[in-house]
Write a protein that holds these residues in place. Sequence first.
Motif, mmCIF file in Angstrom:
data_model
loop_
_atom_site.group_PDB
_atom_site.id
_atom_site.type_symbol
_atom_site.label_atom_id
_atom_site.label_comp_id
_atom_site.label_asym_id
_atom_site.label_seq_id
_atom_site.Cartn_x
_atom_site.Cartn_y
_atom_site.Cartn_z
ATOM 1 N N THR A 5 1.267 2.627 -3.548
ATOM 2 C CA THR A 5 -0.048 2.953 -4.096
ATOM 3 C C THR A 5 -0.500 4.315 -3.561
ATOM 4 O O THR A 5 -0.948 5.176 -4.322
ATOM 5 C CB THR A 5 -1.085 1.875 -3.695
ATOM 6 O OG1 THR A 5 -0.571 0.603 -4.067
ATOM 7 C CG2 THR A 5 -2.412 2.102 -4.385
ATOM 8 N N ALA A 6 -0.370 4.499 -2.259
ATOM 9 C CA ALA A 6 -0.798 5.751 -1.645
ATOM 10 C C ALA A 6 -0.033 6.938 -2.235
ATOM 11 O O ALA A 6 -0.624 7.970 -2.578
ATOM 12 C CB ALA A 6 -0.594 5.684 -0.129
ATOM 13 N N VAL A 7 1.274 6.781 -2.366
ATOM 14 C CA VAL A 7 2.094 7.906 -2.831
ATOM 15 C C VAL A 7 1.891 8.158 -4.329
ATOM 16 O O VAL A 7 1.803 9.313 -4.769
ATOM 17 C CB VAL A 7 3.586 7.633 -2.512
ATOM 18 C CG1 VAL A 7 4.427 8.816 -2.947
ATOM 19 C CG2 VAL A 7 3.771 7.388 -1.039
ATOM 20 N N GLU A 50 -7.165 6.558 -2.070
ATOM 21 C CA GLU A 50 -6.085 6.898 -1.139
ATOM 22 C C GLU A 50 -6.378 6.305 0.248
ATOM 23 O O GLU A 50 -5.492 5.756 0.902
ATOM 24 C CB GLU A 50 -5.941 8.421 -1.056
ATOM 25 C CG GLU A 50 -4.720 8.919 -0.302
ATOM 26 C CD GLU A 50 -3.421 8.744 -1.069
ATOM 27 O OE1 GLU A 50 -3.456 8.557 -2.292
ATOM 28 O OE2 GLU A 50 -2.358 8.776 -0.426
ATOM 29 N N PHE A 52 -4.798 -0.104 4.001
ATOM 30 C CA PHE A 52 -4.111 -1.388 3.779
ATOM 31 C C PHE A 52 -2.678 -1.318 4.284
ATOM 32 O O PHE A 52 -2.172 -2.251 4.915
ATOM 33 C CB PHE A 52 -4.139 -1.735 2.281
ATOM 34 C CG PHE A 52 -3.660 -3.125 1.990
ATOM 35 C CD1 PHE A 52 -4.288 -4.218 2.545
ATOM 36 C CD2 PHE A 52 -2.570 -3.333 1.158
ATOM 37 C CE1 PHE A 52 -3.847 -5.507 2.284
ATOM 38 C CE2 PHE A 52 -2.119 -4.619 0.885
ATOM 39 C CZ PHE A 52 -2.760 -5.709 1.456
ATOM 40 N N TYR A 53 -2.022 -0.175 4.021
ATOM 41 C CA TYR A 53 -0.629 -0.017 4.458
ATOM 42 C C TYR A 53 -0.546 -0.019 5.982
ATOM 43 O O TYR A 53 0.316 -0.675 6.570
ATOM 44 C CB TYR A 53 -0.060 1.286 3.893
ATOM 45 C CG TYR A 53 1.373 1.530 4.302
ATOM 46 C CD1 TYR A 53 2.372 0.616 4.001
ATOM 47 C CD2 TYR A 53 1.733 2.676 5.016
ATOM 48 C CE1 TYR A 53 3.686 0.831 4.378
ATOM 49 C CE2 TYR A 53 3.048 2.902 5.392
ATOM 50 C CZ TYR A 53 4.016 1.977 5.072
ATOM 51 O OH TYR A 53 5.315 2.188 5.454
ATOM 52 N N GLY A 112 0.784 -1.236 0.000
ATOM 53 C CA GLY A 112 0.000 0.000 0.000
ATOM 54 C C GLY A 112 0.814 1.284 0.000
ATOM 55 O O GLY A 112 0.304 2.352 -0.332
ATOM 56 N N LEU A 113 2.075 1.181 0.383
ATOM 57 C CA LEU A 113 2.922 2.388 0.483
ATOM 58 C C LEU A 113 3.031 3.105 -0.862
ATOM 59 O O LEU A 113 2.732 4.303 -0.973
ATOM 60 C CB LEU A 113 4.320 1.987 0.986
ATOM 61 C CG LEU A 113 5.386 3.084 0.955
ATOM 62 C CD1 LEU A 113 5.085 4.164 1.972
ATOM 63 C CD2 LEU A 113 6.765 2.500 1.245
ATOM 64 N N PHE A 163 -10.193 9.946 -5.796
ATOM 65 C CA PHE A 163 -8.854 10.006 -5.204
ATOM 66 C C PHE A 163 -8.909 9.701 -3.708
ATOM 67 O O PHE A 163 -8.146 8.874 -3.202
ATOM 68 C CB PHE A 163 -8.235 11.388 -5.453
ATOM 69 C CG PHE A 163 -7.025 11.653 -4.600
ATOM 70 C CD1 PHE A 163 -5.822 10.982 -4.838
ATOM 71 C CD2 PHE A 163 -7.074 12.558 -3.548
ATOM 72 C CE1 PHE A 163 -4.710 11.216 -4.050
ATOM 73 C CE2 PHE A 163 -5.965 12.793 -2.757
ATOM 74 C CZ PHE A 163 -4.782 12.121 -3.002
ATOM 75 N N ALA A 180 -5.706 2.611 0.143
ATOM 76 C CA ALA A 180 -4.266 2.290 0.139
ATOM 77 C C ALA A 180 -3.659 2.521 1.525
ATOM 78 O O ALA A 180 -2.912 1.683 2.038
ATOM 79 C CB ALA A 180 -3.542 3.143 -0.897
ATOM 80 N N LEU A 240 -0.741 7.535 -6.081
ATOM 81 C CA LEU A 240 -2.063 8.154 -6.268
ATOM 82 C C LEU A 240 -1.968 9.669 -6.094
ATOM 83 O O LEU A 240 -2.520 10.433 -6.880
ATOM 84 C CB LEU A 240 -3.049 7.581 -5.248
ATOM 85 C CG LEU A 240 -3.867 6.380 -5.707
ATOM 86 C CD1 LEU A 240 -4.599 5.766 -4.535
ATOM 87 C CD2 LEU A 240 -4.860 6.787 -6.795
ATOM 88 N N TRP A 241 -1.239 10.094 -5.062
ATOM 89 C CA TRP A 241 -1.080 11.526 -4.825
ATOM 90 C C TRP A 241 -0.345 12.178 -6.002
ATOM 91 O O TRP A 241 -0.732 13.249 -6.478
ATOM 92 C CB TRP A 241 -0.347 11.792 -3.513
ATOM 93 C CG TRP A 241 0.080 13.221 -3.414
ATOM 94 C CD1 TRP A 241 1.330 13.723 -3.585
ATOM 95 C CD2 TRP A 241 -0.772 14.356 -3.196
ATOM 96 N NE1 TRP A 241 1.328 15.089 -3.480
ATOM 97 C CE2 TRP A 241 0.045 15.509 -3.243
ATOM 98 C CE3 TRP A 241 -2.138 14.511 -2.973
ATOM 99 C CZ2 TRP A 241 -0.467 16.797 -3.074
ATOM 100 C CZ3 TRP A 241 -2.647 15.798 -2.802
ATOM 101 C CH2 TRP A 241 -1.818 16.919 -2.847
#
Lengths: 174, 323
Positions: free
Chosen positions: A75-77, B21, B27-28, A72-73, B17, B24, A79-80
């Motif tokens: 993916t999160a970044v 977000e 999940f992380y 997820g790390l 978004f 994600a 996406l931003w």
Amino acid sequence: MRRVATYLGVFAVAAVVLQLFVFDSMRLSIYFSPLAYVGFVLLLPVNARPLTMLLLGFATGVFVDVFEGTAGLHTAVTLWTAFSRRWVMLLTLGRETVEEQTAMPSAKLLGGAKFLRYVALAVAVHAMLCFSLEAETWGNYGQVATKALVSGAVTVWAVWATSLVFTIKTRKKA
Amino acid sequence: MYRLLLFLRRVYVPLVFLFLEGLALHFYASSSVHTKARMLVVSDNIVGGVYDRIARAEHFVSLGTTNRALEERVRRLEGELAAWRERFSAAELDSIGATLTFPHEHVVARVVRNSIGRRENFIMIDRGTADGVRDGMAVTSIDGHMVGYVERASEHNAVCVSVLNTAFRASGLVSGTEHFGSVSWPGADPRVVRLTEVPKYAEIARGDTIVTSGYSFYFPEGIFIGTVEEFTTDETRASYDIDVRLGADIASLRVVTLVDNPGAFERIKLEREVLGTDAPGTATESVNAPSSGTQTAPRPETQSATGSQSTPPRPETQSATTR
């Protein structure tokens, strides 16, 4: 169709070859952790639709997370980065360029200085977010900043090289 | 309703978004070291072949270094054997050997993938359950220094939690004393781990040897961890924080030895049954040990699993498996 093939190629070079097989196999330093996969998102057409950007950013992040075991790390970044790319472009390339251009961002299309500014700013934010989130604390801020600087510089080089590969290819075919 | 649709049309991108977000980040935040190891097993099944080729090339380049390490190890073991031969006759050694039991199974594996640049580093190896690898086996370098433990083994590969993983925990003992504490990696220097919770009245000196205590899911006692580099006293916690220079150079690992800790697999299996998890308990293996301190920690028989000249010879490769 040709554009899809080109971007499959960009993905293969940035996210698979450079990220997974080259950089992930190198253990030079704790500060060396380039994020070449972000090149795929940054090199999507200037006029790419926001939703397309988000979905492709999400897919890229999931791909990297699965193959690097980071859950997820990325993916999160990513996406931003995909979400904020238009603002970064407006800031570094100017409104006129952003609204007129439709091709893949490159030094050839935008000029070396503008392209470098765009990639450097996007990569810097991406790297800082990624390593800060990974560190989960502000206690190691110096280490996070150093890692972002070292890895970010290599990432900028990787994105530049990836764009160069596909720009040269286009020029030859034309 | 029309206005609502217009509004949604205007804000659907930020909404998508925020949704993705949130997904994600959730999940992380909720993923554990086991989740990550499972993902790596999946990835290894897909691209493991490419990494294997890269590892073979690296292995070929580093053959000289590996050979030198092996020569040094053979020289040391021959020295130990010679010392025993001086003390006992061949017949006596044979009779001693006949009574020995070998509690630890060993498997030799090649490192296919490794990292040091993340906070949570893993090591992938080219041996799996088909080769005798089991979840929870200790992983040591070729010269017997602590490297990590097997988190998840598939049929032909296994994912190991590296000592350079902030979720890694082991129980470390100051050799020659009864003081022990918890070993973890602070996430900074890839050559230094930290031993905490050692009482401040313990006599510590730079260069002291730190070994595994045996209070461990994964590690048999006496495996060499490293040597004391720096230590500071935390007055409020009444304990030492000790920086330990690792014996193993994780960045240049090419070959590792997997050591079975008798009973570990059964304990892991039991924990899985009790907790309903499908993986070994959280990496804080020291929870299985008595609380750190100076209680009645048994002194390790050896300074280092293989490093001490004065130690009796250990069975090195009872069932070294090669492909």
